[in-house]
Write a protein that holds these residues in place. Structure first.
Motif, PDB file in Angstrom:
ATOM      1  N   ASP A  79      38.683  35.628  58.131  1.00  0.00           N
ATOM      2  CA  ASP A  79      39.569  36.308  57.182  1.00  0.00           C
ATOM      3  C   ASP A  79      39.385  35.765  55.776  1.00  0.00           C
ATOM      4  N   ARG A  80      39.280  34.448  55.659  1.00  0.00           N
ATOM      5  CA  ARG A  80      39.066  33.867  54.332  1.00  0.00           C
ATOM      6  C   ARG A  80      37.732  34.313  53.751  1.00  0.00           C
ATOM      7  N   ARG A  81      36.722  34.374  54.588  1.00  0.00           N
ATOM      8  CA  ARG A  81      35.407  34.796  54.103  1.00  0.00           C
ATOM      9  C   ARG A  81      35.453  36.232  53.609  1.00  0.00           C
ATOM     10  N   ARG A  82      36.134  37.099  54.343  1.00  0.00           N
ATOM     11  CA  ARG A  82      36.244  38.488  53.905  1.00  0.00           C
ATOM     12  C   ARG A  82      37.007  38.594  52.591  1.00  0.00           C
ATOM     13  N   PHE A  84      37.163  36.307  50.136  1.00  0.00           N
ATOM     14  CA  PHE A  84      36.305  35.884  49.020  1.00  0.00           C
ATOM     15  C   PHE A  84      35.190  36.885  48.763  1.00  0.00           C
ATOM     16  N   GLU A  85      34.695  37.500  49.821  1.00  0.00           N
ATOM     17  CA  GLU A  85      33.667  38.521  49.617  1.00  0.00           C
ATOM     18  C   GLU A  85      34.242  39.708  48.863  1.00  0.00           C
ATOM     19  N   ARG A  90      34.374  42.644  43.544  1.00  0.00           N
ATOM     20  CA  ARG A  90      35.264  43.360  42.627  1.00  0.00           C
ATOM     21  C   ARG A  90      34.461  43.931  41.462  1.00  0.00           C
ATOM     22  N   VAL A  91      34.707  45.161  41.164  1.00  0.00           N
ATOM     23  CA  VAL A  91      33.979  45.817  40.077  1.00  0.00           C
ATOM     24  C   VAL A  91      34.514  45.323  38.740  1.00  0.00           C
ATOM     25  N   PRO A  92      33.682  44.727  37.875  1.00  0.00           N
ATOM     26  CA  PRO A  92      34.177  44.242  36.579  1.00  0.00           C
ATOM     27  C   PRO A  92      34.635  45.397  35.698  1.00  0.00           C
ATOM     28  N   MET A  93      35.717  45.152  34.965  1.00  0.00           N
ATOM     29  CA  MET A  93      36.273  46.153  34.053  1.00  0.00           C
ATOM     30  C   MET A  93      36.407  45.512  32.673  1.00  0.00           C
ATOM     31  N   PRO A  94      35.344  45.594  31.856  1.00  0.00           N
ATOM     32  CA  PRO A  94      35.380  44.940  30.534  1.00  0.00           C
ATOM     33  C   PRO A  94      36.544  45.412  29.668  1.00  0.00           C
ATOM     34  N   GLU A  95      36.886  46.681  29.789  1.00  0.00           N
ATOM     35  CA  GLU A  95      37.965  47.198  28.958  1.00  0.00           C
ATOM     36  C   GLU A  95      39.298  46.525  29.298  1.00  0.00           C
ATOM     37  N   MET A  96      39.571  46.389  30.594  1.00  0.00           N
ATOM     38  CA  MET A  96      40.810  45.741  30.994  1.00  0.00           C
ATOM     39  C   MET A  96      40.820  44.270  30.595  1.00  0.00           C
TER      40      MET A  96
END
Length: 293
Positions: A79-82, A84-85, A90-96
């Motif tokens: 569960d911890r591995r999932r 962190f994966e 996570r898709v980066p959102m430069p605007e946010m």
């Protein structure tokens, strides 16, 4: 086989009755479905109300405090591995991120502005505006390299009228008033600012930033107290050099006075006693200043 007219009429009547029955059945079906939906909504509302009542009852049982929400904990490595994966994917959102950084910078700027506003209000209430503080700093006694400055050791526990009287005499002699520490501790500068204003104001009843202040430097210097063994106040010493230098920039080997005069007397009397102890040269300039006005 011969078909009679009555038979035809009976068949037509039966057909009409069947059609009417089918239509009534179709009309009844939506009503039944609608009633079922209304009943389901009412049941869900009742369930929600029951949950609310149970939550209120639990809160009363625990003294009006609801239990803090707890995140699920797991010791399962998978569960911890999932987890962190999922974070890595996570898709980066430069605007946010840019908006978050801008909001943080704006919040820090607003906090700094609020602190400055409160500090300015405090200075105005005590009659110590920045312009007046700079004027006081510039009016510090000009000390020659080989000159001596009268330093009067005092305490915040002394009466305000006594401190004001000494400030008037030190202004004429270009002297300095020294405190061992700050009332209330170094973390609270408000009491010291208030005490400074009470001592230096020409008019003790004046309030606000337009009050005229005496041309006297006040310092907080525990080192100079320790160097000269000051255990009671008031006391006078003639220090060579610039006694207004910050004590954190000096050490225990900095120049010190040759004599110390103790006693609650006028500044002129303390200077005379200092001269009697062998410091006639040191006090000559200060005595001349006192006699000149």
């Amino acid at each position: 086989m011969r078909i009679s007219k009555p038979s035809i009429r009976n068949a037509a009547l039966l057909a009409l009755m069947g059609a009417a029955t089918a239509a009534l059945a179709q009309d009844a079906a939506p009503d039944a479905r609608s009633g079922s939906g209304r009943q389901s909504t009412a049941d869900q509302g009742q369930i929600s109300m029951d949950r609310l009542k149970n939550a209120v009852a639990r809160a009363k049982d625990t003294g009006g405090r609801m239990p803090d929400p707890q995140l699920p904990r797991t010791d399962n490595p998978a569960d911890r591995r999932r987890a962190f994966e999922g974070l890595r994917e996570r898709v980066p959102m430069p605007e946010m991120e840019a908006r978050a950084r801008a909001a943080q910078a704006k919040g820090e700027a607003n906090l700094a502005a609020e602190r400055e506003r409160q500090a300015k209000a405090l200075r105005q209430a005590l009659g110590l505006e920045p312009a007046e503080e700079q004027a006081l700093a510039k009016s510090a006694p000009a000390v020659a390299a080989k000159g001596w400055v009268p330093v009067l050791f005092v305490s915040s526990s002394m009466p305000i009228p006594t401190l004001r009287s000494y400030a008037a005499q030190l202004e004429r002699a270009h002297g300095v008033m020294a405190f061992r520490g700050v009332p209330g501790g170094l973390k609270r500068m408000g009491p010291m600012a208030k005490l400074t204003a009470q001592i230096l104001r020409l008019d003790p009843g004046c309030e606000g930033p337009n009050c005229v202040m005496r041309d006297v430097q006040l310092i907080v210097d525990p080192i100079v107290f320790r160097q000269h063994g000051i255990t009671q106040v008031p006391a006078l010493a003639m220090l060579p050099g610039d006694p207004t230098q910050a004590y954190c920039e000096r050490d225990d080997d900095s120049p010190r006075a040759a004599h110390v005069v103790f006693g609650d007397s006028a500044l002129s009397g303390m200077l005379e006693e200092y001269a009697r102890l062998g410091g006639k040269e040191e006090v000559s300039h200060a005595q001349a200043l006192l006699l000149a006005r």
